[in-house]
Scaffold this motif. Structure first.
Motif, PDB file in Angstrom:
ATOM      1  N   ALA A  84      30.332 -58.383  -5.070  1.00 37.21           N
ATOM      2  CA  ALA A  84      30.524 -57.215  -4.174  1.00 37.21           C
ATOM      3  C   ALA A  84      29.301 -56.829  -3.373  1.00 37.21           C
ATOM      4  CB  ALA A  84      30.704 -55.898  -5.371  1.00 37.21           C
ATOM      5  N   MET A  85      28.231 -57.155  -3.795  1.00 33.79           N
ATOM      6  CA  MET A  85      26.978 -57.040  -2.787  1.00 33.79           C
ATOM      7  C   MET A  85      26.907 -57.856  -1.738  1.00 33.79           C
ATOM      8  SD  MET A  85      22.780 -57.258  -3.820  1.00 33.79           S
ATOM      9  CE  MET A  85      22.971 -59.049  -4.138  1.00 33.79           C
ATOM     10  N   LEU A  86      27.431 -59.203  -1.986  1.00 32.72           N
ATOM     11  CA  LEU A  86      27.546 -60.268  -0.951  1.00 32.72           C
ATOM     12  C   LEU A  86      28.581 -59.514   0.171  1.00 32.72           C
ATOM     13  CD1 LEU A  86      27.270 -63.519  -2.671  1.00 32.72           C
ATOM     14  CD2 LEU A  86      25.535 -62.532  -1.042  1.00 32.72           C
ATOM     15  N   VAL A  87      29.698 -58.995  -0.420  1.00 33.81           N
ATOM     16  CA  VAL A  87      30.595 -58.635   0.779  1.00 33.81           C
ATOM     17  C   VAL A  87      30.108 -57.436   1.338  1.00 33.81           C
ATOM     18  CG1 VAL A  87      32.747 -57.258   0.444  1.00 33.81           C
ATOM     19  CG2 VAL A  87      32.715 -59.215  -0.464  1.00 33.81           C
ATOM     20  N   GLN A  88      29.299 -56.600   0.666  1.00 27.77           N
ATOM     21  CA  GLN A  88      28.615 -55.389   1.660  1.00 27.77           C
ATOM     22  C   GLN A  88      27.702 -55.889   2.701  1.00 27.77           C
ATOM     23  OE1 GLN A  88      26.962 -53.269  -2.082  1.00 27.77           O
ATOM     24  NE2 GLN A  88      28.184 -51.525  -1.536  1.00 27.77           N
ATOM     25  N   GLU A  89      27.018 -56.947   2.427  1.00 23.48           N
ATOM     26  CA  GLU A  89      25.932 -57.334   3.238  1.00 23.48           C
ATOM     27  C   GLU A  89      26.873 -58.117   4.428  1.00 23.48           C
ATOM     28  OE1 GLU A  89      23.455 -59.930   1.006  1.00 23.48           O
ATOM     29  OE2 GLU A  89      22.539 -58.320  -0.047  1.00 23.48           O
ATOM     30  N   ASN A  90      27.672 -58.892   4.089  1.00 22.94           N
ATOM     31  CA  ASN A  90      28.694 -59.691   5.141  1.00 22.94           C
ATOM     32  C   ASN A  90      29.382 -58.784   6.139  1.00 22.94           C
ATOM     33  OD1 ASN A  90      28.721 -62.425   6.078  1.00 22.94           O
ATOM     34  ND2 ASN A  90      30.837 -62.459   5.271  1.00 22.94           N
ATOM     35  N   VAL A  91      30.010 -57.905   5.573  1.00 16.27           N
ATOM     36  CA  VAL A  91      30.702 -56.792   6.407  1.00 16.27           C
ATOM     37  C   VAL A  91      30.037 -56.018   7.134  1.00 16.27           C
ATOM     38  CG1 VAL A  91      32.273 -54.894   6.122  1.00 16.27           C
ATOM     39  CG2 VAL A  91      32.618 -56.791   4.749  1.00 16.27           C
ATOM     40  N   LYS A  92      28.826 -55.700   6.787  1.00 22.09           N
ATOM     41  CA  LYS A  92      27.698 -54.848   7.422  1.00 22.09           C
ATOM     42  C   LYS A  92      27.343 -55.810   8.786  1.00 22.09           C
ATOM     43  CE  LYS A  92      23.257 -52.631   7.029  1.00 22.09           C
ATOM     44  NZ  LYS A  92      23.584 -51.195   7.846  1.00 22.09           N
ATOM     45  N   ARG A  93      26.880 -56.997   8.191  1.00 23.63           N
ATOM     46  CA  ARG A  93      26.393 -57.859   9.248  1.00 23.63           C
ATOM     47  C   ARG A  93      27.289 -58.102  10.543  1.00 23.63           C
ATOM     48  NH1 ARG A  93      23.944 -61.118   6.227  1.00 23.63           N
ATOM     49  NH2 ARG A  93      25.820 -62.280   5.752  1.00 23.63           N
ATOM     50  N   ALA A  94      28.671 -58.327  10.136  1.00 19.81           N
ATOM     51  CA  ALA A  94      29.576 -58.861  10.900  1.00 19.81           C
ATOM     52  C   ALA A  94      30.076 -57.509  12.027  1.00 19.81           C
ATOM     53  CB  ALA A  94      30.926 -59.171  10.160  1.00 19.81           C
ATOM     54  N   ILE A  95      30.143 -56.519  11.467  1.00 22.68           N
ATOM     55  CA  ILE A  95      30.476 -55.374  12.197  1.00 22.68           C
ATOM     56  C   ILE A  95      29.335 -54.960  13.156  1.00 22.68           C
ATOM     57  CG2 ILE A  95      30.906 -52.882  12.068  1.00 22.68           C
ATOM     58  CD1 ILE A  95      32.552 -53.251   9.426  1.00 22.68           C
ATOM     59  N   GLU A  96      28.206 -54.962  12.527  1.00 23.27           N
ATOM     60  CA  GLU A  96      26.952 -54.443  13.678  1.00 23.27           C
ATOM     61  C   GLU A  96      26.888 -55.761  14.577  1.00 23.27           C
ATOM     62  OE1 GLU A  96      24.476 -51.776  10.607  1.00 23.27           O
ATOM     63  OE2 GLU A  96      23.696 -53.742  10.813  1.00 23.27           O
ATOM     64  N   SER A  97      26.923 -56.752  14.302  1.00 22.52           N
ATOM     65  CA  SER A  97      26.511 -57.879  15.286  1.00 22.52           C
ATOM     66  C   SER A  97      27.786 -57.910  16.430  1.00 22.52           C
ATOM     67  CB  SER A  97      26.445 -59.310  14.622  1.00 22.52           C
ATOM     68  OG  SER A  97      27.646 -59.785  14.124  1.00 22.52           O
ATOM     69  N   MET A  98      28.982 -57.642  16.090  1.00 19.86           N
ATOM     70  CA  MET A  98      30.143 -57.711  16.920  1.00 19.86           C
ATOM     71  C   MET A  98      30.285 -56.585  17.817  1.00 19.86           C
ATOM     72  SD  MET A  98      32.632 -60.027  14.644  1.00 19.86           S
ATOM     73  CE  MET A  98      33.827 -60.290  15.822  1.00 19.86           C
ATOM     74  N   THR A  99      29.946 -55.481  17.063  1.00 19.65           N
ATOM     75  CA  THR A  99      30.487 -53.989  17.836  1.00 19.65           C
ATOM     76  C   THR A  99      29.404 -53.153  18.437  1.00 19.65           C
ATOM     77  OG1 THR A  99      30.583 -52.670  15.836  1.00 19.65           O
ATOM     78  CG2 THR A  99      32.311 -53.843  16.383  1.00 19.65           C
ATOM     79  N   GLY A 100      28.174 -53.494  17.634  1.00 19.55           N
ATOM     80  CA  GLY A 100      26.908 -52.559  17.818  1.00 19.55           C
ATOM     81  C   GLY A 100      26.866 -51.430  17.203  1.00 19.55           C
ATOM     82  N   LEU A 101      27.862 -51.205  16.395  1.00 23.84           N
ATOM     83  CA  LEU A 101      28.064 -49.851  15.466  1.00 23.84           C
ATOM     84  C   LEU A 101      26.771 -50.132  14.444  1.00 23.84           C
ATOM     85  CD1 LEU A 101      31.819 -49.531  15.314  1.00 23.84           C
ATOM     86  CD2 LEU A 101      30.204 -48.019  16.318  1.00 23.84           C
ATOM     87  N   ASP A 102      26.361 -48.977  13.884  1.00 24.59           N
ATOM     88  CA  ASP A 102      25.407 -48.968  12.895  1.00 24.59           C
ATOM     89  C   ASP A 102      26.368 -48.455  11.614  1.00 24.59           C
ATOM     90  OD1 ASP A 102      23.227 -48.741  11.141  1.00 24.59           O
ATOM     91  OD2 ASP A 102      22.950 -46.680  11.528  1.00 24.59           O
ATOM     92  N   VAL A 103      26.377 -49.461  10.759  1.00 25.04           N
ATOM     93  CA  VAL A 103      27.157 -49.400   9.512  1.00 25.04           C
ATOM     94  C   VAL A 103      26.493 -48.690   8.341  1.00 25.04           C
ATOM     95  CG1 VAL A 103      28.520 -50.479   7.878  1.00 25.04           C
ATOM     96  CG2 VAL A 103      28.535 -51.660   9.801  1.00 25.04           C
ATOM     97  N   ILE A 104      26.941 -47.286   8.051  1.00 24.05           N
ATOM     98  CA  ILE A 104      25.914 -46.524   7.175  1.00 24.05           C
ATOM     99  C   ILE A 104      26.317 -46.816   5.702  1.00 24.05           C
ATOM    100  CG2 ILE A 104      25.486 -44.961   9.015  1.00 24.05           C
ATOM    101  CD1 ILE A 104      27.596 -43.147   7.673  1.00 24.05           C
ATOM    102  N   GLU A 105      27.712 -47.233   5.368  1.00 24.78           N
ATOM    103  CA  GLU A 105      27.782 -47.542   4.164  1.00 24.78           C
ATOM    104  C   GLU A 105      29.264 -48.632   4.166  1.00 24.78           C
ATOM    105  OE1 GLU A 105      28.920 -43.698   2.153  1.00 24.78           O
ATOM    106  OE2 GLU A 105      30.719 -43.697   3.005  1.00 24.78           O
ATOM    107  N   VAL A 106      29.097 -49.316   3.125  1.00 24.77           N
ATOM    108  CA  VAL A 106      30.261 -50.070   2.914  1.00 24.77           C
ATOM    109  C   VAL A 106      30.843 -49.988   1.214  1.00 24.77           C
ATOM    110  CG1 VAL A 106      30.972 -52.501   2.825  1.00 24.77           C
ATOM    111  CG2 VAL A 106      29.930 -51.797   4.491  1.00 24.77           C
TER     112      VAL A 106
END
Length: 125
Positions: A84-106
């Motif tokens: 679950a922690m790895l999912v949180q990190e991977n999702v946050k990284r992917a969204i932030e790098s591809m969209t420029g959005l700041d992911v505040i929580e996963v």
């Protein structure tokens, strides 16, 4: 709501569906994740492999920030907290790098466990 930005060349809009697909794909890349969950039917989690990644994802997208809820099915034997922690990190990284959005929580919701009985047959609980 879509993310909208105004730049020299015009306006850029990122649809929520795009953020959902990025999140779903990033989640299923993590070892130990069997797939996304489409919900619980008759007490069993519906497993959506790569068919429809956005079905197991809810997002709230503001102008500059996003919050994500993921509903996943985990493989039997996987370390749940670590996965679950790895999912949180991977999702946050992917969204932030591809969209420029700041992911505040996963938020990761484990909806079921996939048990492999044979190579051709799987059961999801």
């Amino acid at each position: 709501m879509e993310q909208t930005g105004r730049y020299e060349g015009g306006t850029i809009r990122i649809a929520n569906e795009v953020v959902k697909i990025i999140a779903g794909l990033a989640a299923t890349e993590v070892k130990g994740v069997a797939g996304m969950s489409g919900g619980v039917v008759d007490g069993f989690a519906e497993l959506l492999k790569r068919k429809n990644l956005s079905k197991g994802v809810k997002v709230e997208v503001g102008e500059k920030q996003a919050a994500v809820d993921l509903f996943i099915v985990i493989e039997f034997g996987a370390n749940v907290p670590e996965t679950a922690m790895l999912v949180q990190e991977n999702v946050k990284r992917a969204i932030e790098s591809m969209t420029g959005l700041d992911v505040i929580e996963v938020n990761v919701h484990i909806q079921g466990v996939e048990f492999k009985q044979e190579e051709t047959e799987t059961k999801v609980l």
